[in-house]
Design an enzyme around this catalytic site. Structure first.
Site, short mmCIF file in Angstrom:
data_model
loop_
_atom_site.label_atom_id
_atom_site.label_comp_id
_atom_site.label_asym_id
_atom_site.label_seq_id
_atom_site.Cartn_x
_atom_site.Cartn_y
_atom_site.Cartn_z
N LYS A 82 -16.99 47.54 -5.84
CA LYS A 82 -16.05 47.33 -6.95
C LYS A 82 -15.17 46.10 -6.67
O LYS A 82 -15.64 45.17 -6.02
CB LYS A 82 -15.23 48.60 -7.20
CG LYS A 82 -16.14 49.82 -7.36
CD LYS A 82 -15.43 51.05 -7.85
CE LYS A 82 -16.44 52.20 -7.95
NZ LYS A 82 -15.84 53.42 -8.48
N ASN B 174 -21.26 50.46 -3.93
CA ASN B 174 -20.62 49.67 -4.98
C ASN B 174 -19.20 49.39 -4.52
O ASN B 174 -18.35 50.28 -4.54
CB ASN B 174 -20.63 50.48 -6.29
CG ASN B 174 -19.85 49.82 -7.39
OD1 ASN B 174 -19.47 48.65 -7.29
ND2 ASN B 174 -19.58 50.57 -8.46
N HIS C 249 -22.11 50.71 -15.39
CA HIS C 249 -21.16 51.55 -14.65
C HIS C 249 -20.06 52.05 -15.61
O HIS C 249 -19.63 51.32 -16.50
CB HIS C 249 -20.53 50.76 -13.50
CG HIS C 249 -19.78 51.64 -12.57
ND1 HIS C 249 -18.49 52.05 -12.84
CD2 HIS C 249 -20.14 52.25 -11.42
CE1 HIS C 249 -18.09 52.87 -11.87
NE2 HIS C 249 -19.08 52.99 -11.00
N GLU D 96 -17.00 52.31 -15.35
CA GLU D 96 -15.79 51.46 -15.44
C GLU D 96 -16.03 50.28 -16.36
O GLU D 96 -15.12 49.83 -17.07
CB GLU D 96 -15.38 51.01 -14.02
CG GLU D 96 -14.79 52.18 -13.24
CD GLU D 96 -15.00 52.12 -11.74
OE1 GLU D 96 -15.32 51.04 -11.21
OE2 GLU D 96 -14.87 53.18 -11.09
N GLY E 244 -14.32 58.59 -8.07
CA GLY E 244 -13.04 58.23 -7.48
C GLY E 244 -12.00 59.34 -7.58
O GLY E 244 -10.82 59.11 -7.34
N SER F 92 -17.81 60.44 -5.85
CA SER F 92 -17.15 61.07 -4.70
C SER F 92 -18.12 61.59 -3.64
O SER F 92 -17.88 62.62 -3.02
CB SER F 92 -16.20 62.18 -5.16
OG SER F 92 -15.17 61.64 -5.98
#
Ligand code: PGA
Length: 250
Positions: free
Chosen positions: A11, A9, A95, A97, A173, A213
């Site tokens: 982003k 991904n 997701h 986010e 992240g 991560s």
């Protein structure tokens, strides 16, 4: 046998030139890898270019989001038909986010999933608890409700188009990873929850990716767990060498 999958991904990273560079490297590193499906999700503006670049490879291109409506007055949005018309048949939905910054609720996600399934797309459906939920021991309930609210009204037949991605929000992240044991425990719970709501065969067939991560240094240990069928990779997918190392850790 469940499919093993590693999806990157990207982003909101990589302009056109950078996308070209990374795709060029990936073609040399993760094309034609046996037993692993490799997916990359560049940003919307580079999707068609990515599809063209990867056309002759085994690497699949996914979108990071799409709108639930077929078309219409939704300025700035992208439909399933638009994605399909440029060769993109896979979409990441839910997701964390998107949930946190763009107000995507379970109800909206349910609509998005239904649209994607109707349009014969493959959905990588993301979900996962926040740190508070885990600290207060609500992580299993929270995950079960995210699955139920968005996915449990689907027909059984839809499940061949679904890939699940468990991503604990506290691990995205942050450099903080769920331990392989925590990942396995949750993935087994997810499979059990799906078996109860649908049937054992669907639960056994669905690929459940772990995200949060994942790096070359920890991928092997996480992927070794019985119910972990691969990963959804953010930061480490932006570098060809580390992405390759993660793909080869399957
Ligand atoms: P990360 O992101 O690997 O950078 O933690 C994972 C994701 O958000 O899908």
């Amino acid at each position: 046998m469940r499919k093993k999958i590693v999806a990157g991904n990207w982003k909101m990273n990589k302009n056109l030139a950078e996308t070209g560079n990374l795709l060029g490297e990936l073609k040399g590193r993760v094309d034609q890898i046996d037993n692993v499906e490799v997916i990359v999700a560049p940003t919307f503006t580079n999707l068609y270019y990515s599809f063209e670049q990867l056309r002759e490879t085994t690497i699949t291109v996914a979108a990071q989001n799409m709108h639930q409506a077929a078309n219409g007055a939704f300025t700035g949005e992208i439909s399933a038909d638009m994605l399909k018309s440029i060769g993109v048949e896979t979409v990441i939905l839910g997701h964390s986010e998107r949930r946190a910054h763009f107000g995507e609720t379970d109800a909206i996600l349910k609509e998005k999933v239904v649209t994607a399934i109707q349009k014969e797309m493959t959905v990588i459906f993301c979900f996962g608890e926040e740190l508070n939920d885990r600290k207060s021991d609500k992580h299993f309930d929270l995950v079960a409700s995210q699955l139920k609210n968005a996915l449990f009204d689907l027909d059984k037949s839809a499940w061949s188009q679904i890939i699940l991605a468990y991503e604990p929000v506290w691990a995205i992240g942050t450099g903080e990873t769920a331990s392989p044991k925590q990942a396995q425990e949750m993935h087994a719970f997810i499979r059990k929850t799906i078996a109860k709501a649908f049937d054992q065969q669907i639960a056994d067939q669905v690929s459940i990716l772990y995200g949060g991560s994942v790096k070359p240094a920890n991928a092997k240990e996480i992927f070794a767990k019985q119910d972990v069928d691969g990963g959804l990779i953010g930061g480490a997918a932006l570098d060809a060498e580390s992405f390759e190392a993660i793909v080869r850790a399957i």
